[in-house]
Write a protein that holds these residues in place. Structure first.
Motif, PDB file in Angstrom:
ATOM      1  N   ILE A   1       0.863  -1.186   0.000  1.00  0.00           N
ATOM      2  CA  ILE A   1       0.000   0.000   0.000  1.00  0.00           C
ATOM      3  C   ILE A   1       0.896   1.231   0.000  1.00  0.00           C
ATOM      4  CG2 ILE A   1      -1.840   1.219   1.224  1.00  0.00           C
ATOM      5  CD1 ILE A   1      -1.985  -1.711   2.782  1.00  0.00           C
ATOM      6  N   ALA A   2       0.792   2.035  -1.037  1.00  0.00           N
ATOM      7  CA  ALA A   2       1.618   3.240  -1.158  1.00  0.00           C
ATOM      8  C   ALA A   2       1.066   4.314  -0.234  1.00  0.00           C
ATOM      9  CB  ALA A   2       1.652   3.721  -2.596  1.00  0.00           C
ATOM     10  N   HIS A   3       1.733   4.503   0.883  1.00  0.00           N
ATOM     11  CA  HIS A   3       1.292   5.398   1.945  1.00  0.00           C
ATOM     12  C   HIS A   3       1.402   6.851   1.503  1.00  0.00           C
ATOM     13  CE1 HIS A   3       2.052   7.228   6.114  1.00  0.00           C
ATOM     14  NE2 HIS A   3       0.844   6.712   6.198  1.00  0.00           N
ATOM     15  N   ARG A   4       0.260   7.455   1.189  1.00  0.00           N
ATOM     16  CA  ARG A   4       0.211   8.831   0.677  1.00  0.00           C
ATOM     17  C   ARG A   4       0.902   8.949  -0.678  1.00  0.00           C
ATOM     18  NH1 ARG A   4       2.317  11.243   6.484  1.00  0.00           N
ATOM     19  NH2 ARG A   4       0.899  10.000   7.751  1.00  0.00           N
ATOM     20  N   GLY A   5       0.939   7.843  -1.427  1.00  0.00           N
ATOM     21  CA  GLY A   5       1.677   7.788  -2.678  1.00  0.00           C
ATOM     22  C   GLY A   5       3.108   7.352  -2.418  1.00  0.00           C
ATOM     23  N   ALA A   6       3.980   7.611  -3.379  1.00  0.00           N
ATOM     24  CA  ALA A   6       5.405   7.329  -3.171  1.00  0.00           C
ATOM     25  C   ALA A   6       5.987   8.503  -2.393  1.00  0.00           C
ATOM     26  CB  ALA A   6       6.112   7.151  -4.509  1.00  0.00           C
ATOM     27  N   SER A   7       5.561   8.626  -1.130  1.00  0.00           N
ATOM     28  CA  SER A   7       5.876   9.831  -0.356  1.00  0.00           C
ATOM     29  C   SER A   7       7.312   9.875   0.120  1.00  0.00           C
ATOM     30  CB  SER A   7       4.913   9.962   0.826  1.00  0.00           C
ATOM     31  OG  SER A   7       4.894   8.786   1.610  1.00  0.00           O
ATOM     32  N   GLY A   8       8.065   8.795  -0.074  1.00  0.00           N
ATOM     33  CA  GLY A   8       9.491   8.840   0.191  1.00  0.00           C
ATOM     34  C   GLY A   8      10.270   9.486  -0.935  1.00  0.00           C
ATOM     35  N   GLU A   9       9.572   9.793  -2.061  1.00  0.00           N
ATOM     36  CA  GLU A   9      10.261  10.341  -3.234  1.00  0.00           C
ATOM     37  C   GLU A   9       9.630  11.620  -3.775  1.00  0.00           C
ATOM     38  OE1 GLU A   9      11.137   7.486  -6.301  1.00  0.00           O
ATOM     39  OE2 GLU A   9      11.094   5.834  -4.876  1.00  0.00           O
ATOM     40  N   ARG A  10       8.389  11.886  -3.407  1.00  0.00           N
ATOM     41  CA  ARG A  10       7.685  13.082  -3.858  1.00  0.00           C
ATOM     42  C   ARG A  10       6.858  13.629  -2.694  1.00  0.00           C
ATOM     43  NH1 ARG A  10      10.666  11.999  -7.342  1.00  0.00           N
ATOM     44  NH2 ARG A  10      10.361  11.961  -9.608  1.00  0.00           N
ATOM     45  N   PRO A  11       6.549  14.917  -2.675  1.00  0.00           N
ATOM     46  CA  PRO A  11       5.671  15.431  -1.622  1.00  0.00           C
ATOM     47  C   PRO A  11       4.376  14.623  -1.559  1.00  0.00           C
ATOM     48  CG  PRO A  11       6.653  17.257  -2.824  1.00  0.00           C
ATOM     49  CD  PRO A  11       7.028  16.000  -3.575  1.00  0.00           C
ATOM     50  N   GLU A  12       3.993  14.260  -0.355  1.00  0.00           N
ATOM     51  CA  GLU A  12       2.871  13.346  -0.163  1.00  0.00           C
ATOM     52  C   GLU A  12       1.552  13.929  -0.664  1.00  0.00           C
ATOM     53  OE1 GLU A  12       1.625  14.371   4.423  1.00  0.00           O
ATOM     54  OE2 GLU A  12       3.361  13.091   4.107  1.00  0.00           O
ATOM     55  N   HIS A  13       0.652  13.024  -1.019  1.00  0.00           N
ATOM     56  CA  HIS A  13      -0.704  13.392  -1.444  1.00  0.00           C
ATOM     57  C   HIS A  13      -0.694  14.380  -2.610  1.00  0.00           C
ATOM     58  CE1 HIS A  13      -2.473  11.008   1.623  1.00  0.00           C
ATOM     59  NE2 HIS A  13      -2.064  11.756   2.620  1.00  0.00           N
TER      60      HIS A  13
END
Length: 350
Positions: free
Chosen positions: A28-40
């Protein structure tokens, strides 16, 4: 706990291949790929889809004109540039949300058109300076736009992409005059995503919200549980009581999954607590949160040399989760996690 985890780490390093998850294990991509781009942001969601995440997870709040939008919280200053907009200086205020005073700017005080003048920014710029380079590039997406993105990527890739929305502070917002449960149900019905077979999970920390949803739609529901406290809408209830045998049986009457803080899944010595087995016995699946790559989010024994933002031994944390038989994992780094079952460690994180 550090010594116990070091022993576990040694055993895992001796095993050259990652632990194999269950057949139905999901990423499950938590808030998207939030480790690489600003979340949501749509960029974070699209990157997660391209990296092979099974589901993307938008947190949903609402605008003054009743539009569901994706933000980590209804307070906007941590994830947008609202504080830089002089025209909205008079919108700053304090609100008591779930028993806690919060000061700032709130999505429900802005129309969608006003919200569109803001730009997203990285919530953890010190830890993730690379993400901060994307500050100012993206708007706050609506839930409808996220659903359109998913549909477009499904046509492009030929694979189903699931959505895993969380309603943020639904009881508080209901008291403010915004029924986000009804708005979400309407959106899912209009998208024909309200049946049990659809790739959708809906999650909440609040019991009343999930009971309402259970009477309205057929998609699987997720009772989120933290290591302390209890549901904001049930002041007399604790998460600890909800995770007892009788508590799990009650949760199973309205939900299908427990979304559990990792600290509930392991003892101080790093051994499984038995929660996963107990939940399975009650007919519930377990999705754990949240697997992140940075040292600052990992147990001390799984950290590598460097600062809080350096990449640690997240692969070993993944192995612990799989060995505990979780059915899925929330992660800020889906591109890395989807590859772990196929990788050979070769001591790279020893």
């Amino acid at each position: 706990m550090v010594r116990a985890l070091l022993l576990i780490l040694a055993a895992l390093v001796a095993t050259p291949v990652a632990a194999a998850p269950g057949e139905d294990f999901i990423v499950i991509a938590h808030r998207g790929a939030s480790g690489e781009r600003p979340e949501h942001t749509l960029a974070a969601y699209e990157r997660a889809i391209d990296q092979g995440a099974d589901y993307i997870e938008p947190d949903l709040v609402v605008t003054k004109d009743l539009v569901l939008v994706a933000r980590h919280e209804n307070e906007l200053s941590d994830t947008t540039d609202v504080a830089d907009h002089e025209e909205f200086a008079d919108r700053r205020r304090g609100k008591t949300i779930d028993g806690r005073l919060v000061n700032g700017w709130f999505a429900e005080d802005f129309t969608l058109a006003e919200l569109r003048t803001l730009r997203a920014k990285e919530r953890l710029p010190t830890l993730r300076p690379g993400n901060a380079e994307f500050d100012g590039l993206y708007t706050v997406p609506t839930f409808a736009e996220i659903l359109r993105l998913v549909a477009a990527k499904e046509r492009e890739t030929g694979r189903r992409v699931g959505i895993y929305p969380e309603l943020k502070h639904p009881e508080f917002l209901l008291q403010e005059g915004f029924d986000t449960v009804d708005l979400l149900v309407t959106a899912l019905r209009e998208a024909d995503l309200d049946d049990a077979v659809d790739p959708v999970f809906v999650q909440s920390f609040e019991v009343t919200t999930l009971r309402r949803l259970n009477a309205m739609i057929e998609v699987p529901l997720v009772q989120l549980v933290a290591s302390q406290g209890g549901p904001a809408d049930e002041p007399s209830m604790t998460y600890a009581a909800m995770l007892s045998a009788s508590g799990l049986a009650e949760v199973a009457t309205y939900a299908d999954v427990i979304g559990a803080d990792f600290r509930l899944l392991f003892t101080a010595e790093g051994s499984p607590t038995g929660l996963v087995d107990a939940a399975h016995d009650a007919g519930l699946k377990v999705h754990g949160w949240t697997l992140r790559k940075e040292n600052g989010f990992l147990p001390v024994a799984f950290r590598r040399p460097g600062g809080e933002g350096e990449e640690g031994c997240y692969n070993h944390m993944y192995d612990l989760l799989v060995s505990a038989k979780v059915d899925g994992v929330f992660t800020d780094d889906p591109g890395k996690v989807v590859l772990l079952p196929k990788q050979v460690w070769n001591g790279w994180c020893g």
